[in-house]
Design a protein around this motif. Structure first.
Motif: not given
Ligand code: BES
Ligand code: MN
Ligand code: ZN
Length: 501
Positions: A276-304
């Motif tokens: 990716k060119p400069a300007g397109h990779n500074e926020t790319m640590k966010c590219d695991m947001s889907g996995a984070a959401a899935v993980f959070a949803a599984v734990v929330a389902a369990a807690r509820i």
């Protein structure tokens, strides 16, 4: 972590650092919303007039602080705007309350305790206020050593409900579990990629699994190699730190259905050899947001304690260029057996997801929903606050859209036009990982669809826009990771448990 307490105390008698009230626009000017009558009384019935003099108009997002008069036990009153007074007999929208509570909690960063006297006409409203307040009280401070860094609100006292009422208590507990898991997803998204990589992500899931009674299985590089996961391995090859596939399962003894959730977990997306060119990779640590959401949803389902099985699949890899990285032109043999010509190593999300979708399909769940920061094209189409929904079943796509709407998440149904498939024809392999540029988000969806098992209901959420917020915070949405789609996924699991889906 912010504590949530339910209080029977009146707004004028509870001790706290600040008291939160709602104000709204009416035909006759600013009005104080229900729930804050005692506060208005302490102002001799002139609270709205005082606020108008201070410039308040009751607009959503507005927050006005003023010192308390004698008669209140809190030094500060914080008035948050609720927009227009609802039509006769109607109550405020849940999302309006959620955002107002979020604005209040955010405005009170650094304070210890705040009491919320917003208009709650139902347990659903109370849940929304609790959620908004707990989400707004979020701050990512893990890497801030400075003593001046403001800590989020430590305690939120919810007024106006009936703490002894079972439904009300349950709603508050649900709000707390859900908000804490959304904040967990945000933490993971915000965590710098030198510390969060596939191995450490998997270790965090394993630890949470122990805490919440979930079954966690981790496939490391060796196991992925043995299993033939060519997509996940091909994407992870260039990085010094190897990929993982994590299965995290919540099961309920009375469950009649199983929902599979698949998350894109690219802990850093440099683009790989198609850098990716400069300007397109500074926020790319966010590219695991889907996995984070899935993980959070599984734990929330369990807690509820939802009466449904929820199986999360996290496809974790770091997309890096190196002498060992996959090149444009390479052909990968996927877990399904299909071959893929990699034309652009920056279209990596669909490669890791493909393997996870095939693997998830083997267990024959009632439905699969994948979540991914998949394409820039979806951001161009829908903007920064709305995720796209694609599916192999129109009814299921509509149901997800409606579910998202109910929980206050913006989304929009998108098509999977068959004519876009031929753009991915490859002279060398079964399919290429890139097609026409136009409609790029839909092309990615069509690619994923080919890896879903026969006859399985499947939907794909492209959250590239809303996953990571770069603008000024608003409502309960902070800068950085947002936890987008977690509320939708948990509600979907709840509806699946209730037999509504
Ligand atoms: N992770 C990106 C998509 C993305 C873009 C996420 C903006 C969040 C914000 C994805 O891996 C990617 O690079 N997609 C390419 C695909 C293209 C090469 C076919 C894109 O969208 O440009
Ligand atoms: Mn990419
Ligand atoms: Zn990516």
């Amino acid at each position: 972590m912010t504590a949530l307490t339910l209080s029977t105390a009146g707004a004028a008698t509870l001790r706290a650092d600040a008291l939160v009230v709602g104000v709204a626009k009416s035909g006759k000017g600013l009005v104080v919303a229900p729930g804050a009558e005692a506060v208005d009384k302490a102002f001799d019935g002139k609270l709205a007039a005082v606020l108008e003099t201070l410039g308040a108009a009751g607009a959503e997002g507005e927050a006005t602080k003023l010192p308390s008069p004698a008669g209140l036990k809190t030094p500060v009153v914080l008035a948050v705007g609720l927009g227009s007074v609802p039509e006769d007999g109607e109550s405020y929208r849940a999302e309006t309350l959620r955002r107002a509570a979020g604005t209040a909690a955010r405005t009170l960063h650094g304070a210890k305790k705040a009491a919320f006297a917003l208009p709650v006409a139902s347990t659903e409203d109370a849940e929304a206020v609790a959620e908004g307040a707990l989400l707004g009280a979020y701050a990512y401070t893990a890497y801030q050593e400075s003593k001046d860094a403001k800590k989020p609100l430590a305690e939120i006292a919810l007024l106006g409900g009936k703490p002894r009422d079972k439904a009300f208590k349950a709603a508050a507990e649900r709000a707390q579990a859900l908000s804490e898991e959304i904040n967990r997803a945000r933490d993971l998204i915000n965590m710098p990629p030198n510390d969060l990589y596939p191995e450490t992500f998997a270790a965090i899931v394993t630890a949470a699994g122990k805490e919440h009674g979930l079954k966690v299985q981790v496939l490391d590089e060796k196991a992925l190699d043995k299993g033939g996961y060519g997509g996940i391995l091909g994407v992870g090859k260039g990085a010094a730190r190897g990929p993982r596939l994590v299965r995290v399962a919540y099961t309920h003894p009375k469950a009649e259905k199983t929902l599979a959730l698949v998350g894109k977990g690219i802990t850093y997306d440099s683009g790989g050899i198609s850098l990716k060119p400069a300007g397109h990779n500074e926020t790319m640590k966010c590219d695991m947001s889907g996995a984070a959401a899935v993980f959070a949803a599984v734990v929330a389902a369990a807690r509820i304690g939802l009466a449904v099985n929820v199986t999360g699949w996290l496809a974790l890899a770091e997309n890096m260029p190196s002498g060992n990285a996959t090149r444009p032109g390479d052909v990968l043999r996927m877990y399904s057996g299909k071959t893929v010509e990699v034309l652009n190593t920056d279209a990596e999300g669909r490669l890791v997801l493909a393997d996870a979708l095939t693997r998830a399909s083997e267990e024959n769940p009632d439905a699969i929903v994948d979540v991914a920061t998949l394409t820039g094209a979806m951001v161009l189409a829908l903007g920064n606050r709305t995720f796209g929904i694609m599916a192999n079943d129109d009814e299921y796509r509509t149901a997800i859209h409606e579910t998202a709407e109910e929980v206050g998440e913006a989304s929009w149904p998108m098509p999977l036009p068959a004519d876009l498939r031929k753009g991915m024809d490859s002279p060398t392999a079964d399919i290429a990982n890139m097609g026409e540029r136009m409609g790029g988000g839909l092309v990615a969806g069509l690619f994923l669809q080919e890896f879903v098992g026969e006859g399985i209901t499947w939907a794909h959420l492209d959250i590239a826009g809303p996953a990571f917020h770069e603008g000024a915070p608003y409502g309960y949405t902070p800068k950085g990771g947002t936890g987008s789609s977690v509320r939708t996924l948990v509600k979907l699991a709840e509806k699946t448990a209730d037999g509504e889906l």
